[in-house]
Design a protein around this motif. Sequence first.
Motif, mmCIF file in Angstrom:
data_model
loop_
_atom_site.group_PDB
_atom_site.id
_atom_site.type_symbol
_atom_site.label_atom_id
_atom_site.label_comp_id
_atom_site.label_asym_id
_atom_site.label_seq_id
_atom_site.Cartn_x
_atom_site.Cartn_y
_atom_site.Cartn_z
ATOM 1 N N THR B 64 0.856 -1.194 0.000
ATOM 2 C CA THR B 64 0.000 0.000 0.000
ATOM 3 C C THR B 64 0.890 1.243 0.000
ATOM 4 O O THR B 64 0.587 2.236 -0.647
ATOM 5 C CB THR B 64 -0.910 -0.017 1.235
ATOM 6 N N SER B 65 1.991 1.188 0.748
ATOM 7 C CA SER B 65 2.984 2.249 0.660
ATOM 8 C C SER B 65 4.345 1.664 1.016
ATOM 9 O O SER B 65 4.440 0.550 1.519
ATOM 10 C CB SER B 65 2.632 3.405 1.597
ATOM 11 N N GLY B 66 5.395 2.443 0.740
ATOM 12 C CA GLY B 66 6.742 1.963 1.007
ATOM 13 C C GLY B 66 7.371 1.387 -0.240
ATOM 14 O O GLY B 66 6.746 1.346 -1.300
ATOM 15 N N ARG B 67 8.649 0.966 -0.107
ATOM 16 C CA ARG B 67 9.295 0.456 -1.298
ATOM 17 C C ARG B 67 10.176 -0.743 -0.994
ATOM 18 O O ARG B 67 10.607 -0.951 0.138
ATOM 19 C CB ARG B 67 10.036 1.598 -1.999
ATOM 20 N N ILE B 68 10.380 -1.554 -2.012
ATOM 21 C CA ILE B 68 11.177 -2.767 -1.856
ATOM 22 C C ILE B 68 12.265 -2.757 -2.906
ATOM 23 O O ILE B 68 11.986 -2.563 -4.097
ATOM 24 C CB ILE B 68 10.295 -4.026 -1.997
ATOM 25 N N GLU B 69 13.502 -2.926 -2.461
ATOM 26 C CA GLU B 69 14.620 -2.911 -3.401
ATOM 27 C C GLU B 69 15.313 -4.261 -3.398
ATOM 28 O O GLU B 69 15.397 -4.932 -2.378
ATOM 29 C CB GLU B 69 15.642 -1.840 -2.994
ATOM 30 N N LEU B 70 15.810 -4.618 -4.574
ATOM 31 C CA LEU B 70 16.639 -5.812 -4.681
ATOM 32 C C LEU B 70 17.965 -5.376 -5.290
ATOM 33 O O LEU B 70 17.992 -4.780 -6.369
ATOM 34 C CB LEU B 70 15.952 -6.846 -5.577
ATOM 35 N N ASP B 71 19.064 -5.635 -4.590
ATOM 36 C CA ASP B 71 20.388 -5.200 -5.039
ATOM 37 C C ASP B 71 20.389 -3.719 -5.408
ATOM 38 O O ASP B 71 20.951 -3.311 -6.420
ATOM 39 C CB ASP B 71 20.857 -6.024 -6.250
ATOM 40 N N GLY B 72 19.728 -2.917 -4.590
ATOM 41 C CA GLY B 72 19.751 -1.474 -4.776
ATOM 42 C C GLY B 72 18.783 -0.947 -5.818
ATOM 43 O O GLY B 72 18.727 0.250 -6.052
ATOM 44 N N GLU B 73 18.013 -1.830 -6.455
ATOM 45 C CA GLU B 73 17.069 -1.333 -7.455
ATOM 46 C C GLU B 73 15.633 -1.556 -7.014
ATOM 47 O O GLU B 73 15.285 -2.618 -6.506
ATOM 48 C CB GLU B 73 17.304 -2.043 -8.798
ATOM 49 N N ASP B 74 14.812 -0.541 -7.245
ATOM 50 C CA ASP B 74 13.404 -0.636 -6.887
ATOM 51 C C ASP B 74 12.724 -1.679 -7.770
ATOM 52 O O ASP B 74 12.805 -1.613 -8.994
ATOM 53 C CB ASP B 74 12.748 0.737 -7.098
ATOM 54 N N ILE B 75 12.070 -2.649 -7.152
ATOM 55 C CA ILE B 75 11.442 -3.704 -7.967
ATOM 56 C C ILE B 75 9.919 -3.649 -7.916
ATOM 57 O O ILE B 75 9.250 -4.560 -8.403
ATOM 58 C CB ILE B 75 11.905 -5.119 -7.546
ATOM 59 N N SER B 76 9.371 -2.570 -7.343
ATOM 60 C CA SER B 76 7.904 -2.567 -7.185
ATOM 61 C C SER B 76 7.161 -2.615 -8.515
ATOM 62 O O SER B 76 6.032 -3.062 -8.576
ATOM 63 C CB SER B 76 7.447 -1.374 -6.346
#
Lengths: 268, 363, 324
Positions: B64-76
């Motif tokens: 709903t909010s916030g962000r998720i990164e994998l190896d420094g890249e946003d994957i949303s």
Amino acid sequence: MSERASFDIRRMPGFVAIALATFLVLYAPIVTLVIYSFNAGMSVALWEGFSWRWYEAAMHNQQIQDAAVRSVIVASFASVFATVLATMAALGTTRVRPFRGQTTIYALINQPLMVPEIVTGVALLIVFATVKQATGYSGLGYLILAHTAFCIPFAYLPIRARLEGLDRSLETAAADLYATPWRAFRRVTLPLMMPGIVAGAMLAFVISLDDVVITEFVKSAGQDTLPTYMLGQLRRAVTPEINAISTVLLFISVAIVSAFFVLNRKKA
Amino acid sequence: MTESEISIRVSGVTKTFGEGASAFHALSDVSVDIRKNEFFTLLGPSGCGKTTLLRLIAGFDHPTSGRIELDGEDISQLAPFQRPVNTVFQSYALFPHMTVAQNIGFGLEMLDRPKAEVAATVAQMLSLVRMEALADRRTDQISGGQQQRVALARALAPHPKVLLLDEPLSALDYKLRKDMQIELKRLQSETGITFVFVTHDQEEALTMSDRIAVMNQGTILQIGSPREIYDRPEQRFVADFIGDSNFLEAELLTGGASGRLRLGSGHEIEASVPEGMTAPRRVSVSIRPEHAALTSGAEDAALTGTLKEIVYFGTDTHYHVALGSGGSFIVRRQNSRGVTETLEPGAAVGISLGPRSVQVLRD
Amino acid sequence: MHAPKPSVDASHPAPAPARTGALNLADEARKREVRTSWLLSAPALLVLVTAASGPLLIVLVYSFLAAGDYGGVVWSLSGEGWFKVFLSRDIFDDTVGIADAHLTIFWRSVRLSMLTTLICIALGFPTAWFIATRSRESRNVWLFLITIPFWTNLLIRTFAIMEVIRSEGIVNTVLMTAGVIERPIQMMYTDFAILLGMAYVYLPLMVLPLYAAMERLDFRLIEAAYDLYASRWRVLRRIVVPLVKPGLIAGSILVFIPSLGAYVTPRVLGGGKNMMLGNLIELQFGQGRNWPLGAALSLTLLVIVMVALIFYVRIVQKEAASRE
Ligand SMILES: Nc1ncnc2c1ncn2[C@@H]1O[C@H](COP(=O)(O)OP(=O)(O)OP(=O)(O)O)[C@@H](O)[C@H]1O
Ligand SMILES: [Mg+2]
């Protein structure tokens, strides 16, 4: 202590007798009809020996041949169309969170199950009469369209049931393993839906093959299917040929429905 | 830790189901960094949001909010099939219309890898999970433990950057679970893949993890190594959920990493204090039953009371003590051969506390 | 919770305020899902609207038009179709009276449908009970035996009944050969024939829901009743019937509705004189050639059926709610 003295709570006086009588009544006329289709004589009451006579007669009757071919064509097209459409509709309406209009879709899909056939038949007669006049086309298309419509709910129900029993996490797993939505559908959803689709197609085929009322109102002149041909013949004299056709139709239906049962059983 | 060591970064993620009055916060402002090659465990009671967090990382749901990164890249913005992350599902979710080998090869096939490569990797995976003999079985014709291994092999075959495991062992019996725990650890160190492991079994979490995040009601309460979590629980829930604990009220006299504390009995003792806590103030403390010992007399005991009950457990014995200052306390003593029980219920006893056995809680 | 937030991991930056963007993602996904649902359903709906639901609206329109001289309609507004459903106008002096012929047919349709339902209950209840009290494996076989006739051609089943009861049919031939009767008993083309045919044809529709209700029956309740000195008859009346009532009502409506709209069975077994509603409707599109009247009659039938269906749905819903 003896077993026989024990009181059977499930027994109700006379119920077994009535039930067995009911099964007898249910099957006796059909069985008689089948047996007498092999009767060498004309009578339905006197057995004059076994013969394929009426089957041969039916086979050589041009009208019956035409009607049979027409029945199969209509049932094949209608069941295939209905199954494809029902499969798509089932995919669209199952396993989604409720949305506005969903009940309308359900109502439309199930509508042919609720409206008396005679009413639908009359309605189609009115509409198609106008269309036939306007376009000049009076081919089998009308029958196929009408049959497709009333076959949709019959195809839809088993497909939807199958789809609802399908574990959503399998598709999630496919997506997790790099399958695009289309490939996940092709490789996982569709193969798992297949028993439902086959069952739906079978039911649709049987329902179309057996239809009398709507066909009677929709068909143009000279477009008899087997059931409407039989209905027409019944108005005149009864010939044992009808017994023969009935028996054949009966066996087709029973075979398909039995297969349907087996298919459903395997799923459970 | 440096940026390059971080595999998954979850920052300020909230997940709300439903809207308006029926809205339910499955995750509230969750932030966590998961390191590369780490065996990271999410531990918490049923319904605390563990699966929800995994689903967000895998991409099956959107935060709903916030962000998720994998190896420094946003994957949303990436769909699940575009993320180099694989999941071992709680129910395994093996494809019932495919064989064991077809299941394992599915991911590589979807990545359009050459047939030979797929076959080679499948063979390698089969031997990794010791399932070579059953390669051509249908997946509904193998046992639960075997299904679990196939699910694992299937998720490992595409060699993802992160492997998400949602209570993969919960359906197995005790013995098999123990074996699989060891096997999982082995696979993690052999493949070098980051494992994010979900469980509500504290023992499993403690034995397997590099680090544990304890969750409750949609929030992460504490993150740390198993030892930190067990020895230094910073909140009552953590202390209570993992292992057993005695809770006492006390007066914190001085703050700092190890502060001074006055117990209800008037006894003063050294205690570990969570970062940033100021003194003086009233606090709750947690003391593990095995970090305390009974003394027969009252002299130089931290706490005194009356022995109420002795419960024998085989490996150890629990002593239930009614404290003079109010409340009750449990002391655990490991049993050893030849030591006979001298105490009897009703005896006046003292409780001595070892160094660094008292942990101050935040709540 | 009033506890201060633990510093979960000191090294990571403040959460990015991505609220609106992420919310849109979830919204967007939902919108896409709903749109896909509609797109997938659309082809089926199109066929159903053109060849099932849409034409019903045309029937409604036609019922308010004037009849053409040789069938069809004249495009002018008229209440004549609906008027003629229940009333008739004398050809000579234009006095308005009750349409006796129509009322007779209405009444016959309702009466025969109700009788059919009663016969189906009388036979179906014991049959369903019989199936429900078999062992688990044989139950499926009996159930299959009930379902088979249901899926076989209705025309053929009607035809089979006809072979049994017509003058040269089995019953008459056997009775005459045995010398019980001298001349064949006229059974065809009577209300009795229609009744027999419909009961025969729709019986499975009664047995299936009754069976479903009985299968769920908790037989410990029956034990308890016997324990409290109830006789078999009283157990049936006071325990079994109330408990399977939803199934009984469902079965009754499932039999009643198609009976009311029956066309094939009364046509084959009832002949031209013993018409039911379905045949009356057909007649308006055949020789009688009064399409608006036919349309109005169709809609009348439809309304009766819909009322019965709503009743049915209510009961099913109530049952489902009570089972939760
Ligand atoms: N799709 C959804 N709609 C509404 N609520 C949901 C949904 N998915 C999860 N929840 C709720 O969110 C909360 C967290 O669920 P989640 O599945 O993440 O729990 P969990 O920690 O994995 O529990 P368990 O250990 O039982 O698997 C639960 O209270 C659940 O009821
Ligand atoms: Mg979960």
